[in-house]
Design a protein around this motif. Structure first.
Motif, PDB file in Angstrom:
ATOM      1  N   GLY A  79       0.851  -1.344   0.023  1.00 21.86           N
ATOM      2  CA  GLY A  79      -0.225   0.263   0.076  1.00 21.86           C
ATOM      3  C   GLY A  79       0.840   1.311   0.086  1.00 21.86           C
ATOM      4  N   LYS A  80       2.198   1.358  -0.228  1.00 21.59           N
ATOM      5  CA  LYS A  80       3.135   2.117  -0.168  1.00 21.59           C
ATOM      6  C   LYS A  80       2.933   2.962   1.188  1.00 21.59           C
ATOM      7  CE  LYS A  80       4.226   1.051  -4.365  1.00 21.59           C
ATOM      8  NZ  LYS A  80       5.245   0.102  -4.826  1.00 21.59           N
ATOM      9  N   THR A  81       2.530   2.404   2.174  1.00 18.28           N
ATOM     10  CA  THR A  81       2.431   3.137   3.359  1.00 18.28           C
ATOM     11  C   THR A  81       3.485   2.694   4.539  1.00 18.28           C
ATOM     12  OG1 THR A  81       0.868   1.619   4.525  1.00 18.28           O
ATOM     13  CG2 THR A  81       0.041   3.529   3.293  1.00 18.28           C
ATOM     14  N   PHE A  82       4.564   1.719   4.310  1.00 15.10           N
ATOM     15  CA  PHE A  82       5.470   1.360   4.969  1.00 15.10           C
ATOM     16  C   PHE A  82       6.436   2.479   5.253  1.00 15.10           C
ATOM     17  CE2 PHE A  82       9.712  -0.691   5.546  1.00 15.10           C
ATOM     18  CZ  PHE A  82       9.212  -1.500   6.829  1.00 15.10           C
ATOM     19  N   GLN A  83       6.860   2.832   6.436  1.00  9.86           N
ATOM     20  CA  GLN A  83       7.855   3.775   7.091  1.00  9.86           C
ATOM     21  C   GLN A  83       9.069   3.084   7.852  1.00  9.86           C
ATOM     22  OE1 GLN A  83       5.667   6.827   8.784  1.00  9.86           O
ATOM     23  NE2 GLN A  83       5.133   7.845   7.021  1.00  9.86           N
ATOM     24  N   LEU A  84      10.012   3.122   7.219  1.00 13.85           N
ATOM     25  CA  LEU A  84      11.087   2.429   7.996  1.00 13.85           C
ATOM     26  C   LEU A  84      11.538   3.635   9.090  1.00 13.85           C
ATOM     27  CD1 LEU A  84      13.096  -0.105   7.829  1.00 13.85           C
ATOM     28  CD2 LEU A  84      14.588   1.424   6.933  1.00 13.85           C
ATOM     29  N   VAL A 129      11.217  -4.073  12.364  1.00 18.68           N
ATOM     30  CA  VAL A 129      11.784  -4.714  11.259  1.00 18.68           C
ATOM     31  C   VAL A 129      12.829  -5.904  11.527  1.00 18.68           C
ATOM     32  CG1 VAL A 129      12.579  -4.468   8.914  1.00 18.68           C
ATOM     33  CG2 VAL A 129      10.965  -2.909   9.886  1.00 18.68           C
ATOM     34  N   MET A 130      13.820  -5.412  12.387  1.00 16.95           N
ATOM     35  CA  MET A 130      14.901  -6.448  12.772  1.00 16.95           C
ATOM     36  C   MET A 130      14.361  -7.531  13.642  1.00 16.95           C
ATOM     37  SD  MET A 130      18.092  -7.321  12.217  1.00 16.95           S
ATOM     38  CE  MET A 130      18.376  -5.771  11.474  1.00 16.95           C
ATOM     39  N   ARG A 131      13.116  -7.175  14.514  1.00 13.76           N
ATOM     40  CA  ARG A 131      12.579  -8.404  15.098  1.00 13.76           C
ATOM     41  C   ARG A 131      11.952  -9.420  14.251  1.00 13.76           C
ATOM     42  NH1 ARG A 131       7.581  -8.775  16.811  1.00 13.76           N
ATOM     43  NH2 ARG A 131       7.037 -10.133  18.635  1.00 13.76           N
ATOM     44  N   GLN A 132      11.064  -8.893  13.217  1.00 10.68           N
ATOM     45  CA  GLN A 132      10.672  -9.841  12.220  1.00 10.68           C
ATOM     46  C   GLN A 132      11.415 -10.500  11.527  1.00 10.68           C
ATOM     47  OE1 GLN A 132       7.401  -9.876  13.066  1.00 10.68           O
ATOM     48  NE2 GLN A 132       6.503 -11.099  11.418  1.00 10.68           N
ATOM     49  N   LEU A 133      12.645  -9.820  11.089  1.00 12.81           N
ATOM     50  CA  LEU A 133      13.709 -10.550  10.315  1.00 12.81           C
ATOM     51  C   LEU A 133      13.973 -11.825  10.766  1.00 12.81           C
ATOM     52  CD1 LEU A 133      15.626 -10.995   7.928  1.00 12.81           C
ATOM     53  CD2 LEU A 133      17.005  -9.071   9.044  1.00 12.81           C
ATOM     54  N   ILE A 134      14.321 -11.534  12.318  1.00 11.82           N
ATOM     55  CA  ILE A 134      15.081 -12.704  13.199  1.00 11.82           C
ATOM     56  C   ILE A 134      14.040 -13.851  13.277  1.00 11.82           C
ATOM     57  CG2 ILE A 134      15.836 -13.116  15.304  1.00 11.82           C
ATOM     58  CD1 ILE A 134      17.140 -10.241  15.308  1.00 11.82           C
ATOM     59  N   LEU A 135      12.746 -13.358  13.697  1.00  7.13           N
ATOM     60  CA  LEU A 135      11.796 -14.409  13.708  1.00  7.13           C
ATOM     61  C   LEU A 135      11.359 -15.033  12.426  1.00  7.13           C
ATOM     62  CD1 LEU A 135       9.161 -12.664  16.175  1.00  7.13           C
ATOM     63  CD2 LEU A 135      11.034 -14.533  16.655  1.00  7.13           C
ATOM     64  N   ASN A 136      11.343 -14.550  11.126  1.00  5.97           N
ATOM     65  CA  ASN A 136      11.076 -15.137  10.095  1.00  5.97           C
ATOM     66  C   ASN A 136      12.367 -16.186   9.929  1.00  5.97           C
ATOM     67  OD1 ASN A 136       9.163 -14.325   8.188  1.00  5.97           O
ATOM     68  ND2 ASN A 136       9.412 -12.553   8.596  1.00  5.97           N
ATOM     69  N   ALA A 202      18.200  -5.763   3.372  1.00  6.08           N
ATOM     70  CA  ALA A 202      18.595  -4.771   2.533  1.00  6.08           C
ATOM     71  C   ALA A 202      18.224  -3.221   3.079  1.00  6.08           C
ATOM     72  CB  ALA A 202      18.258  -4.860   1.296  1.00  6.08           C
ATOM     73  N   LEU A 203      17.044  -3.304   3.641  1.00  5.68           N
ATOM     74  CA  LEU A 203      16.661  -2.037   4.462  1.00  5.68           C
ATOM     75  C   LEU A 203      17.620  -1.357   5.433  1.00  5.68           C
ATOM     76  CD1 LEU A 203      12.772  -2.816   4.779  1.00  5.68           C
ATOM     77  CD2 LEU A 203      13.818  -1.263   3.016  1.00  5.68           C
ATOM     78  N   HIS A 204      18.708  -2.391   5.798  1.00 11.57           N
ATOM     79  CA  HIS A 204      19.552  -1.795   6.984  1.00 11.57           C
ATOM     80  C   HIS A 204      20.893  -1.866   6.175  1.00 11.57           C
ATOM     81  CE1 HIS A 204      15.855  -3.133   9.391  1.00 11.57           C
ATOM     82  NE2 HIS A 204      16.278  -2.270  10.145  1.00 11.57           N
ATOM     83  N   GLU A 205      20.991  -1.892   4.853  1.00  9.36           N
ATOM     84  CA  GLU A 205      22.208  -2.173   4.251  1.00  9.36           C
ATOM     85  C   GLU A 205      23.119  -3.176   4.481  1.00  9.36           C
ATOM     86  OE1 GLU A 205      21.893   1.341   5.944  1.00  9.36           O
ATOM     87  OE2 GLU A 205      20.534   1.864   4.082  1.00  9.36           O
ATOM     88  N   GLY A 206      22.466  -4.191   4.701  1.00  9.33           N
ATOM     89  CA  GLY A 206      22.975  -5.394   4.989  1.00  9.33           C
ATOM     90  C   GLY A 206      22.928  -6.541   3.903  1.00  9.33           C
ATOM     91  N   THR A 207      23.556  -7.706   4.267  1.00  9.70           N
ATOM     92  CA  THR A 207      23.575  -8.869   3.268  1.00  9.70           C
ATOM     93  C   THR A 207      23.100  -9.973   3.749  1.00  9.70           C
ATOM     94  OG1 THR A 207      25.695  -9.545   3.815  1.00  9.70           O
ATOM     95  CG2 THR A 207      25.697  -7.679   2.106  1.00  9.70           C
TER      96      THR A 207
END
Length: 228
Positions: A79-84, A129-136, A202-207
């Motif tokens: 929905g283009k409403t995501f804000q980092l 977001v980092m929390r969701q990345l780790i849980l994913n 990538a949102l955190h400039e990571g790999t």
């Protein structure tokens, strides 16, 4: 085989929503099955079986809540409403709190190794977001482990970045889902959930990389810039 996972245009691939929908249906079916067994055992001397089924229900409900958070994030992105919302975060404190967080603490505390660091370690991250990345990453590895053992996750700190190293054993899921990259010298895993994890990294400039050996251990390496 070491592969960097592409996050390019992953939101254009509707398989991600389909995959999560499939997981939700499987979770709900498992919950219903466990409830039916508890009803069947009701009034009988089967305490240990009821306890196992109750634990199964709890585990499935935890994952259901987690998958609903995935849908919420994807909905905002589409929905283009995501804000980092990144901010400088004490990683040792953040990761320690995550491992102890309800309702994931029983799962993560047995699977996670958090290496200590003498100096403070900070990174510019969006904590949710980092929390969701780790849980994913944890749930994805746990779902595909063929040994029915919890995957291993190690949080470590290197000069300039912190690393999440996940490992598990899988002898089937990586036999075919590779495709050649444009350079032709590497392979890219194109499971939608892997692309999502790569995108969040990538949102955190990571790999985000996956290292595999045929019918052996699988390692996932996430590296996020930080400062000490």
């Amino acid at each position: 085989m070491k592969s960097s996972v592409s996050a390019h245009n992953f939101l254009d691939d509707n398989r991600l929503i389909e995959d999560i929908f499939h997981e939700l249906k499987s979770i709900v079916a498992s919950i219903l099955s466990s409830v039916e067994l508890i009803v069947l055992y009701d009034g009988k001397a089967m305490g240990s079986k009821i306890t196992r089924q109750a634990e199964s229900i709890k585990s499935q409900v935890i994952e259901l809540d987690f998958q609903l958070q995935n849908i919420r994030i994807i909905q905002h992105m589409l929905g283009k409403t995501f804000q980092l919302k990144r901010k400088m975060t004490n990683l040792l404190f953040f990761l320690g709190q995550l491992v102890r967080e309800e309702p994931y603490n029983n799962l993560l505390s047995s699977a996670v190794e958090l290496q200590q660091h003498k100096a403070p370690v900070e990174a510019s991250i969006d904590e949710s977001v980092m929390r969701q990345l780790i849980l994913n990453l944890f749930f994805w590895m746990n779902r595909h482990s063929t040994t029915h053992q919890l995957p291993k996750m190690v949080f470590s700190f290197e000069p300039g970045y912190f690393q999440i190293k996940g490992s598990f054993y899988a002898n089937y899921i990586f036999s075919s889902p590779f495709r050649s990259s444009e350079k032709g010298d590497t392979a890219i895993i194109h499971q939608p959930i892997c692309q999502m994890m790569s995108y969040l990294t990538a949102l955190h400039e990571g790999t985000f990389e996956i290292v595999t050996e045929p019918e052996k251990n699988v390692e996932v390496l996430v590296k996020i810039p930080c400062r000490t």
